[in-house]
Design a protein around this motif. Sequence first.
Motif, mmCIF file in Angstrom:
data_model
loop_
_atom_site.group_PDB
_atom_site.id
_atom_site.type_symbol
_atom_site.label_atom_id
_atom_site.label_comp_id
_atom_site.label_asym_id
_atom_site.label_seq_id
_atom_site.Cartn_x
_atom_site.Cartn_y
_atom_site.Cartn_z
ATOM 1 N N ILE A 212 -54.912 63.907 -26.000
ATOM 2 C CA ILE A 212 -54.036 62.577 -26.258
ATOM 3 C C ILE A 212 -54.659 62.696 -27.883
ATOM 4 O O ILE A 212 -55.616 61.891 -27.920
ATOM 5 C CB ILE A 212 -54.293 61.605 -25.446
ATOM 6 C CG1 ILE A 212 -53.614 61.776 -24.110
ATOM 7 C CG2 ILE A 212 -53.461 60.210 -26.199
ATOM 8 C CD1 ILE A 212 -53.676 60.940 -22.963
ATOM 9 N N ILE B 65 -48.636 55.277 -22.927
ATOM 10 C CA ILE B 65 -48.987 56.585 -23.424
ATOM 11 C C ILE B 65 -49.471 57.683 -22.187
ATOM 12 O O ILE B 65 -49.027 58.710 -22.178
ATOM 13 C CB ILE B 65 -50.286 56.355 -24.560
ATOM 14 C CG1 ILE B 65 -49.747 56.042 -25.651
ATOM 15 C CG2 ILE B 65 -51.018 57.772 -24.663
ATOM 16 C CD1 ILE B 65 -50.879 55.478 -26.482
ATOM 17 N N HIS C 168 -47.669 60.981 -21.221
ATOM 18 C CA HIS C 168 -48.485 61.939 -21.232
ATOM 19 C C HIS C 168 -48.762 62.980 -19.757
ATOM 20 O O HIS C 168 -48.551 63.884 -19.729
ATOM 21 C CB HIS C 168 -50.092 61.748 -21.741
ATOM 22 C CG HIS C 168 -50.557 62.848 -22.028
ATOM 23 N ND1 HIS C 168 -50.269 63.257 -23.087
ATOM 24 C CD2 HIS C 168 -51.695 63.652 -21.701
ATOM 25 C CE1 HIS C 168 -51.124 64.423 -23.727
ATOM 26 N NE2 HIS C 168 -52.000 64.695 -22.555
ATOM 27 N N LEU D 136 -53.865 60.233 -31.138
ATOM 28 C CA LEU D 136 -53.583 59.028 -31.858
ATOM 29 C C LEU D 136 -53.656 59.133 -33.225
ATOM 30 O O LEU D 136 -54.612 59.144 -33.803
ATOM 31 C CB LEU D 136 -54.320 57.787 -31.155
ATOM 32 C CG LEU D 136 -54.428 57.702 -29.615
ATOM 33 C CD1 LEU D 136 -55.157 56.604 -28.959
ATOM 34 C CD2 LEU D 136 -52.964 57.503 -28.996
ATOM 35 N N LYS E 84 -55.305 52.298 -33.061
ATOM 36 C CA LYS E 84 -55.775 53.802 -32.517
ATOM 37 C C LYS E 84 -57.134 53.623 -31.619
ATOM 38 O O LYS E 84 -57.178 54.111 -30.718
ATOM 39 C CB LYS E 84 -55.872 54.519 -33.716
ATOM 40 C CG LYS E 84 -54.628 54.963 -34.402
ATOM 41 C CD LYS E 84 -54.724 55.833 -35.536
ATOM 42 C CE LYS E 84 -55.777 55.194 -36.559
ATOM 43 N NZ LYS E 84 -55.440 54.310 -37.594
ATOM 44 N N TYR F 157 -49.336 61.206 -30.703
ATOM 45 C CA TYR F 157 -48.560 59.698 -30.523
ATOM 46 C C TYR F 157 -48.744 59.020 -31.854
ATOM 47 O O TYR F 157 -49.908 58.707 -32.142
ATOM 48 C CB TYR F 157 -49.421 59.087 -29.264
ATOM 49 C CG TYR F 157 -49.211 59.878 -28.115
ATOM 50 C CD1 TYR F 157 -48.171 59.409 -27.089
ATOM 51 C CD2 TYR F 157 -50.012 60.779 -27.490
ATOM 52 C CE1 TYR F 157 -47.732 59.811 -25.908
ATOM 53 C CE2 TYR F 157 -49.641 61.547 -26.406
ATOM 54 C CZ TYR F 157 -48.793 61.172 -25.508
ATOM 55 O OH TYR F 157 -48.617 61.845 -24.397
ATOM 56 N N CYS G 159 -44.639 63.559 -35.376
ATOM 57 C CA CYS G 159 -45.569 63.299 -34.130
ATOM 58 C C CYS G 159 -44.546 63.882 -33.020
ATOM 59 O O CYS G 159 -43.592 64.256 -33.033
ATOM 60 C CB CYS G 159 -45.869 61.831 -33.946
ATOM 61 S SG CYS G 159 -44.486 60.940 -33.835
ATOM 62 N N ASP G 160 -45.213 63.800 -31.664
ATOM 63 C CA ASP G 160 -44.477 63.916 -30.722
ATOM 64 C C ASP G 160 -43.938 62.664 -29.919
ATOM 65 O O ASP G 160 -42.648 62.713 -29.259
ATOM 66 C CB ASP G 160 -45.343 64.776 -29.443
ATOM 67 C CG ASP G 160 -46.022 65.902 -30.137
ATOM 68 O OD1 ASP G 160 -45.225 66.811 -30.275
ATOM 69 O OD2 ASP G 160 -47.094 66.075 -30.222
ATOM 70 N N PHE G 161 -44.425 61.602 -30.108
ATOM 71 C CA PHE G 161 -44.089 60.471 -29.664
ATOM 72 C C PHE G 161 -44.670 59.332 -30.422
ATOM 73 O O PHE G 161 -45.576 59.401 -31.043
ATOM 74 C CB PHE G 161 -44.622 59.988 -28.145
ATOM 75 C CG PHE G 161 -44.148 61.085 -27.274
ATOM 76 C CD1 PHE G 161 -43.074 61.033 -26.327
ATOM 77 C CD2 PHE G 161 -44.930 62.085 -26.750
ATOM 78 C CE1 PHE G 161 -42.720 61.872 -25.642
ATOM 79 C CE2 PHE G 161 -44.699 62.964 -25.970
ATOM 80 C CZ PHE G 161 -43.440 62.997 -25.197
ATOM 81 N N GLU G 162 -43.387 58.325 -30.565
ATOM 82 C CA GLU G 162 -43.700 57.106 -31.556
ATOM 83 C C GLU G 162 -43.865 55.673 -30.586
ATOM 84 O O GLU G 162 -42.788 55.612 -29.733
ATOM 85 C CB GLU G 162 -42.669 57.117 -32.427
ATOM 86 C CG GLU G 162 -42.792 55.939 -33.628
ATOM 87 C CD GLU G 162 -42.038 55.787 -34.509
ATOM 88 O OE1 GLU G 162 -41.576 54.825 -35.031
ATOM 89 O OE2 GLU G 162 -41.419 57.027 -34.966
ATOM 90 N N ILE G 163 -44.883 54.971 -30.987
ATOM 91 C CA ILE G 163 -45.181 53.801 -30.195
ATOM 92 C C ILE G 163 -45.007 52.644 -30.858
ATOM 93 O O ILE G 163 -46.323 52.611 -31.823
ATOM 94 C CB ILE G 163 -46.133 53.823 -28.728
ATOM 95 C CG1 ILE G 163 -45.768 55.089 -28.015
ATOM 96 C CG2 ILE G 163 -46.129 52.560 -28.129
ATOM 97 C CD1 ILE G 163 -46.803 55.357 -27.014
#
Length: 172
Positions: A4, A161, A165, A6, A14, A98, A143-147
């Motif tokens: 994972i 996350i 994941h 960040l 982060k 992420y 990125c793969d995912f945005e939060i």
Amino acid sequence: MKNIVLTGFMGSGKTTIGRLVAEKLNIDLVDTDSEIIKEFGLTIDQIFEIHGEKKFRECEKRVIERVSKLENVVISTGGGVVLDPENVKLLRKNGVIYFLYASPENILKRLKDDNTRPLLKNGDKLSTIIRLMNIRMPFYKNCDFEINTDILSPDLVAEKIISIHMAKESKR
């Protein structure tokens, strides 16, 4: 399990969120800035002051090369790590990236009493944050995912996350 990873601007959460995710999953957290501090024996601020940003980025690249080979860890990266496409490529090889996003105003609130950020030492902090974020945003978006960390507590971001994941891992 893939790592994972960040990414995000300084103050986006982060390290705090990385610690929570690692704790909840009972896996190790690797903080790239901490690894750089260990290597130099100096704070980030001192590294920038004594050696300059170029030397810092060279060390950061070596750290990324090393930690990207680890497995089943949470990697919390420095805010500028994404500026080098090779870093992103290495981190993506064995990780899911992420991007933790926070507004410039919230970044400023979170960092208002933090005098250890070398890139925020001079001039108006909000203007500097906005300028740097604008430059870096296209890199963060890779990125793969945005939060968005503006609207969720660190605990809820960590849970989100983990949920994303684990769903992704179950499909592998």
